[in-house]
Enzyme design. Structure first.
Site, PDB file in Angstrom:
ATOM      1  N   SER A 292       1.780   4.351  -4.453  1.00  0.00           N
ATOM      2  CA  SER A 292       3.061   3.708  -4.711  1.00  0.00           C
ATOM      3  C   SER A 292       3.962   4.145  -3.550  1.00  0.00           C
ATOM      4  O   SER A 292       5.165   3.285  -3.421  1.00  0.00           O
ATOM      5  CB  SER A 292       3.603   4.177  -6.025  1.00  0.00           C
ATOM      6  OG  SER A 292       3.730   5.855  -6.168  1.00  0.00           O
ATOM      7  N   HIS A 293       3.668   5.108  -2.866  1.00  0.00           N
ATOM      8  CA  HIS A 293       4.444   5.500  -1.673  1.00  0.00           C
ATOM      9  C   HIS A 293       3.574   5.585  -0.303  1.00  0.00           C
ATOM     10  O   HIS A 293       4.149   5.994   0.684  1.00  0.00           O
ATOM     11  CB  HIS A 293       4.870   6.822  -1.727  1.00  0.00           C
ATOM     12  CG  HIS A 293       5.919   7.098  -2.917  1.00  0.00           C
ATOM     13  ND1 HIS A 293       5.713   7.010  -4.309  1.00  0.00           N
ATOM     14  CD2 HIS A 293       7.454   6.996  -2.939  1.00  0.00           C
ATOM     15  CE1 HIS A 293       6.825   6.885  -4.987  1.00  0.00           C
ATOM     16  NE2 HIS A 293       7.883   6.893  -4.077  1.00  0.00           N
TER      17      HIS A 293
ATOM     18  N   GLU B 175       6.123   2.799  -8.611  1.00  0.00           N
ATOM     19  CA  GLU B 175       5.029   2.547  -9.720  1.00  0.00           C
ATOM     20  C   GLU B 175       5.244   1.164 -10.602  1.00  0.00           C
ATOM     21  O   GLU B 175       4.268   0.555 -10.871  1.00  0.00           O
ATOM     22  CB  GLU B 175       5.261   3.657 -10.830  1.00  0.00           C
ATOM     23  CG  GLU B 175       4.855   5.063 -10.270  1.00  0.00           C
ATOM     24  CD  GLU B 175       5.158   6.291 -11.208  1.00  0.00           C
ATOM     25  OE1 GLU B 175       4.406   7.262 -11.073  1.00  0.00           O
ATOM     26  OE2 GLU B 175       6.083   6.126 -12.096  1.00  0.00           O
TER      27      GLU B 175
END
Length: 336
Positions: free
Chosen positions: A46-47, A187
């Site tokens: 997600s990052h 997310e």
């Protein structure tokens, strides 16, 4: 969702090329790509590369300075104030980490008030910068408005993450990194990409009604974790990373720049502590291990960061990561 395997070193190279093609200088491209690839290395998707289009768009629309030259100075015995020159946070954090750590060891406690920059990554990398120096640390930053205040249903606060790091003798620090929202925005973006529904209590739609469809977050809001308690923690982050250092609140940032889900300006506070200065110079580390040992005795307990460290070892053994094909394609196109 289609994925493909790529060598981590090749992913780093293509990210650097894409960032430099967008206007980044060498220092900023290296710092940003390092943060992105560290997330992929540790399976924090997600990052990871998911954020690359946002970095590139934030440069293209003039929101962030891709050739930023951060500066910093000591403004009080235990305080360093940093100016990110309207760039992205990774370069500032990499440059200032040692000075913050050295000051913490001199004073017992040191704070970094990082201003005039855009944070678009996870917070655990800066906690590792501190714990690698043997320091206990915590950090927090604000973001674009997407979380309602206690009892409300309209965005006002950011997802406003906080992170905490505790060094250990084995080198693998205990670190947690969490949004004060019920889910990090990344997310929710991942859930939308993968066609997954969200648990009830995560978001509300534009009418304030509970929803499980991640698409409803656009025009709606992400709820704080734990109801009013989480919302008040989010409020604390707004104050500590905003008013305390003269940086805008999330809603003030949105008034200046149309919210687009990209990197938004917001302050970041890092508090670093030398545990040897707090009365148990020889025993603080072993005493903490007694707590950790009691925790993992219980079935189902997983220490914070364990999954990330396991993923890191797997990646280092293979040298490869598995990334979303469409995102990799976008980055390759941007890289020419």
């Amino acid at each position: 969702m289609k994925t493909e395997t790529i060598k981590l070193i090749d992913l780093r190279t293509v990210c650097i090329k894409a960032l430099k093609a967008a206007g980044c200088d060498d220092a900023n491209a290296d710092a940003i790509s390092g943060t992105v690839c560290a997330a992929e290395r540790d399976h924090c998707h997600s990052h990871g590369i998911l954020r690359m289009p946002g970095y590139l768009k934030s440069i293209a629309n003039g929101k962030a300075n891709p050739a930023a030259r951060p500066t910093w100075e000591k403004t009080a015995p235990g305080v360093i104030r940093g100016d990110g020159d309207n760039g992205f946070a990774p370069l500032s954090l990499n440059l200032m980490a040692d000075d913050v750590g050295n000051l913490a060891k001199q004073q017992g406690v040191a704070c970094l008030a990082l201003t005039n920059m855009h944070h678009f990554a996870a917070l655990w990398p800066e906690m590792e910068l501190m714990t690698h120096q043997g320091l206990v640390a915590m950090t927090m930053t604000s973001a674009f408005p997407i979380v309602p205040p206690p009892g409300g249903a309209k965005p006002l606060f950011g997802t406003n993450p906080i992170a905490f790091g505790w060094p250990r003798d084995n080198g693998e620090a205990v670190i947690f990194d969490m949004a004060t929202a019920a889910r990090a925005h990344g997310e929710i973006l991942m859930a939308a990409r993968e066609g997954k529904q969200l648990p009830l209590g995560t978001i509300v739609d534009k009418n304030g009604n509970p929803s499980t469809d991640p698409a409803d977050v656009h025009g709606g809001a992400i709820l704080a974790f734990g109801g009013a308690k989480g919302a008040l923690v989010s409020m604390m982050v707004e104050l500590m990373a905003g008013a305390l250092m003269g940086e805008p609140f999330s809603f003030e940032t949105a008034k200046k720049v149309e919210p687009d889900g990209l990197a938004n300006r917001g302050g970041q506070l890092i508090i670093a502590i030398d545990p040897a200065r707090f009365g148990d110079a020889s025993g603080w580390a072993s005493h903490a291990e007694a707590l950790f040992a009691e925790m993992v005795k219980q079935d189902g307990v997983r220490m914070p960061s364990r999954r990330r460290y396991e993923a890191r070892r797997m990646t280092e053994a293979s040298g490869t990561v598995e990334v979303a094909s469409d995102l990799l394609g976008q980055v390759k196109t941007a890289a020419g």
